[in-house]
Scaffold this motif. Sequence first.
Motif, PDB file in Angstrom:
ATOM      1  N   GLU A  61       0.734  -1.140   0.072  1.00  0.00           N
ATOM      2  CA  GLU A  61      -0.006  -0.112  -0.027  1.00  0.00           C
ATOM      3  C   GLU A  61       0.866   1.150  -0.031  1.00  0.00           C
ATOM      4  O   GLU A  61       1.956   1.128   0.415  1.00  0.00           O
ATOM      5  CB  GLU A  61      -0.947   0.071   1.375  1.00  0.00           C
ATOM      6  N   THR A  86       0.257   5.324   1.454  1.00  0.00           N
ATOM      7  CA  THR A  86      -0.517   5.817   2.073  1.00  0.00           C
ATOM      8  C   THR A  86      -0.295   7.634   2.113  1.00  0.00           C
ATOM      9  O   THR A  86       0.942   7.895   2.102  1.00  0.00           O
ATOM     10  CB  THR A  86      -1.005   5.559   3.229  1.00  0.00           C
ATOM     11  N   THR A  98      -5.370  11.673   4.325  1.00  0.00           N
ATOM     12  CA  THR A  98      -6.453  11.155   3.954  1.00  0.00           C
ATOM     13  C   THR A  98      -6.191   9.622   4.170  1.00  0.00           C
ATOM     14  O   THR A  98      -5.005   9.018   4.094  1.00  0.00           O
ATOM     15  CB  THR A  98      -6.920  11.299   2.552  1.00  0.00           C
ATOM     16  N   ASN A  99      -7.431   8.846   4.341  1.00  0.00           N
ATOM     17  CA  ASN A  99      -7.455   7.467   4.392  1.00  0.00           C
ATOM     18  C   ASN A  99      -7.706   6.785   3.054  1.00  0.00           C
ATOM     19  O   ASN A  99      -7.999   5.563   3.216  1.00  0.00           O
ATOM     20  CB  ASN A  99      -8.335   7.077   5.605  1.00  0.00           C
ATOM     21  N   GLN A 100      -7.934   7.722   2.150  1.00  0.00           N
ATOM     22  CA  GLN A 100      -8.138   7.056   0.772  1.00  0.00           C
ATOM     23  C   GLN A 100      -7.045   6.271   0.503  1.00  0.00           C
ATOM     24  O   GLN A 100      -6.031   6.806   0.199  1.00  0.00           O
ATOM     25  CB  GLN A 100      -8.581   8.271  -0.062  1.00  0.00           C
ATOM     26  N   LYS A 101      -7.521   5.264  -0.423  1.00  0.00           N
ATOM     27  CA  LYS A 101      -6.245   4.390  -1.020  1.00  0.00           C
ATOM     28  C   LYS A 101      -5.807   4.871  -2.273  1.00  0.00           C
ATOM     29  O   LYS A 101      -6.323   5.732  -2.985  1.00  0.00           O
ATOM     30  CB  LYS A 101      -6.935   2.879  -1.446  1.00  0.00           C
ATOM     31  N   THR A 130      -3.807   4.573  -5.847  1.00  0.00           N
ATOM     32  CA  THR A 130      -3.653   3.707  -6.901  1.00  0.00           C
ATOM     33  C   THR A 130      -2.210   3.660  -7.218  1.00  0.00           C
ATOM     34  O   THR A 130      -1.602   4.700  -7.454  1.00  0.00           O
ATOM     35  CB  THR A 130      -4.382   3.873  -7.950  1.00  0.00           C
ATOM     36  N   LEU A 161      -3.264  12.289  -4.415  1.00  0.00           N
ATOM     37  CA  LEU A 161      -4.822  12.423  -4.110  1.00  0.00           C
ATOM     38  C   LEU A 161      -5.043  13.800  -3.868  1.00  0.00           C
ATOM     39  O   LEU A 161      -4.278  14.697  -3.626  1.00  0.00           O
ATOM     40  CB  LEU A 161      -4.953  11.664  -2.394  1.00  0.00           C
ATOM     41  N   THR A 199      -6.755  17.398  -2.200  1.00  0.00           N
ATOM     42  CA  THR A 199      -7.286  17.968  -1.042  1.00  0.00           C
ATOM     43  C   THR A 199      -7.890  19.463  -1.124  1.00  0.00           C
ATOM     44  O   THR A 199      -7.895  19.835  -2.106  1.00  0.00           O
ATOM     45  CB  THR A 199      -5.830  18.197  -0.281  1.00  0.00           C
TER      46      THR A 199
END
Length: 365
Positions: free
Chosen positions: A134, A136, A140-143, A145, A160, A162
């Motif tokens: 993973e 991270t 954020t806790n969003q996965k 890719t 990701l 924000t």
Amino acid sequence: MNVCFALQTGVNSSPEIFSITPSELSFYGKNNAVLTGRNLGHVIGVRLQGDLDCSVKEASVRLNTGASLTFHIPAGDKGRVEVCLLLRDGGFHGNASLTYLSAPVCASIAPDSTWASGKRKMNISGSNLEFAEEVTHSHTNQKVTFSKTDDGASLQFESLATDRDPFSSSVTLRVANHTLACPTAIRYLPDPQFSAFYATPAPDHLLLTIILKRAEELQMAAVDLQVRGVQGGEDLDCDIRKIDHSKGTDFITCVIQSSSDAEITAVKITYGVKTVLLEPSRSFTVHFLLRLITVILVGFTVGGCIYYYRQRITAQKNMSTRDLEMDVRTDIRQGCANRQTPRMLRAKERKMLRRQQEARLAWFQ
């Protein structure tokens, strides 16, 4: 003692192991490993033992389909380990092996900044990154890719989004039940602003120049952008040739392969998940023309000044040459006069003396 041959009970159909995925892993272990084989319905656990280990590690089966098992491979020491299957009656069958290697290392992240709306392509460099499970972000806790290269030297992911900027977000890798920190934090900056464009026609293509503001720290590259020009209602790809970075403003140059004389009515610029529609700006056009006229006038003025200065220098040189020639001629005349005066005086004296002698002789006669 080889654990896989310690005890085998009598069963009608002995389990067999075909493969274990992955067969190589870091010494932190691996969650949700998959074992495939035959007659696996009675298997309740997986046993592992290294060549130099005195104790046996055991992992419980999380999912059993009869043809495959899902289980967690526990952490272990670097090296090769034997694997076999534990049955309900206490016996174990099958024979396979796994290899423990070093843990992943996250050395750097490039680029180290992204725009607030996210989806910028980023690259982690390091070693053994194929074992990362993973990626991270701290905000954020969003996965995330991501994809890996076969050699384990790099890992690609997309940042990701924000709703706040500017700030920094740390990046971590997860391997089994362990978290590894990357030394580089990602800086989140405001989204770039595209302010204007202008087109320069050529015989077989169009050259587009796009002005990009607030992008100095982003250091955007061609891979970050997709540019299309709208010509006659059709979107034409614009191949980015270069991006000139300067303080506060970037200039993007791209080429559209088109022989049409139709005007570019708009430009579509895509970065991340956003697409910006940029239309011609009259104020920019007027400003550009005024600047062009100013440059031309300044050029003529400077050229005129240089021409006048050169003419003046030439005239001064010519005048100096004439004055020098007159001075030389005067000096020559004066020198000649100075050389001829004594001769004339002596000739006059001799003539006067001859006349006096002739007068005396005449008187005596």
